[in-house]
Design a protein around this motif. Structure first.
Motif, mmCIF file in Angstrom:
data_model
loop_
_atom_site.group_PDB
_atom_site.id
_atom_site.type_symbol
_atom_site.label_atom_id
_atom_site.label_comp_id
_atom_site.label_asym_id
_atom_site.label_seq_id
_atom_site.Cartn_x
_atom_site.Cartn_y
_atom_site.Cartn_z
ATOM 1 N N UNK A 74 0.943 -1.218 0.011
ATOM 2 C CA UNK A 74 0.091 0.132 -0.010
ATOM 3 C C UNK A 74 0.905 1.257 0.176
ATOM 4 N N UNK A 75 1.888 1.292 -0.876
ATOM 5 C CA UNK A 75 2.648 2.376 -1.056
ATOM 6 C C UNK A 75 2.503 3.042 -2.853
ATOM 7 N N UNK A 76 3.037 4.068 -3.114
ATOM 8 C CA UNK A 76 3.118 4.309 -4.305
ATOM 9 C C UNK A 76 4.251 3.439 -5.104
ATOM 10 N N UNK A 77 4.254 3.203 -6.493
ATOM 11 C CA UNK A 77 5.338 2.589 -7.110
ATOM 12 C C UNK A 77 6.685 3.138 -7.147
ATOM 13 N N UNK A 78 6.594 4.436 -6.953
ATOM 14 C CA UNK A 78 7.655 5.185 -6.803
ATOM 15 C C UNK A 78 8.477 4.981 -5.460
ATOM 16 N N UNK A 79 7.699 4.675 -4.441
ATOM 17 C CA UNK A 79 8.226 4.358 -3.218
ATOM 18 C C UNK A 79 9.084 3.036 -3.253
ATOM 19 N N UNK A 80 8.393 2.020 -3.670
ATOM 20 C CA UNK A 80 8.924 0.925 -3.935
ATOM 21 C C UNK A 80 10.095 0.743 -4.824
#
Length: 179
Positions: A74-80
């Motif tokens: 449950x985070x933004x793809x850029x964070x991953x």
């Protein structure tokens, strides 16, 4: 007469002095305390809780995409992507191109991740031991089953979306108009 300004979760109004037993606050407080403890433990190993979570998920789902992982945690793809960049630099994770779609990267653990995962497992076991100390097996099983049921009740897959509810309401309204 008690000051009744605190809405209870199931049975109407509750006395403000009963706030320590408010289920939603208890769930929030326990989750926060577990996160704080996990953050401290991860920092002691020069990592973040988010990196630990990613390593755990990659062990459970080898070859998962960055997008799928972002949805799971449950985070933004850029964070991953940024977290994976750091784990890749440390030699624990590798991005491999998807054989069917070269735009997609599949994530895989590398050998240096295994000792770290062993330490994460050790830390998680210690956290669970501390968290459940004083609880007998029957109580622990009851708590676990209750939490699983709550989770499934709240999971998006188990609840109709707002759009589905709106569509159903329009369909009912149209059906009434036709009748």
């Amino acid at each position: 007469m008690p000051n009744k300004i605190c809405r209870g979760t199931f049975d109407g109004w509750r006395d403000l002095s009963d706030i320590r037993r408010d289920l939603l606050l208890l769930l929030h407080d326990v989750a926060r305390l577990v996160r704080v403890d996990a953050d401290k433990r991860a920092r002691a190993h020069d990592m973040t809780r988010a990196q630990w979570i990613i390593l755990i998920w990659l062990r459970r789902r080898p070859g998962i995409t960055q997008k799928e992982l972002a949805e799971l945690i449950e985070v933004e793809p850029i964070t991953v992507a940024r977290l994976i960049d750091r784990l890749e630099k440390s030699g624990m994770v590798e991005r491999r191109p998807d054989p069917k779609d070269r735009r997609i990267w599949r994530l895989h653990l590398l050998a240096p991740a295994h000792p770290t995962l062993h330490e994460i497992d050790r830390q998680r076991a210690d956290m669970a031991r501390i968290l459940t100390s004083g609880l007998d097996e029957a109580t622990l099983e009851t708590v676990t089953e209750a939490l699983l049921r709550m989770k499934s009740t709240l999971s998006p897959e188990c609840r109709p979306s707002r759009r589905a509810n709106e569509t159903a309401a329009r369909t009912r309204a149209e059906t009434r108009e036709i009748a």
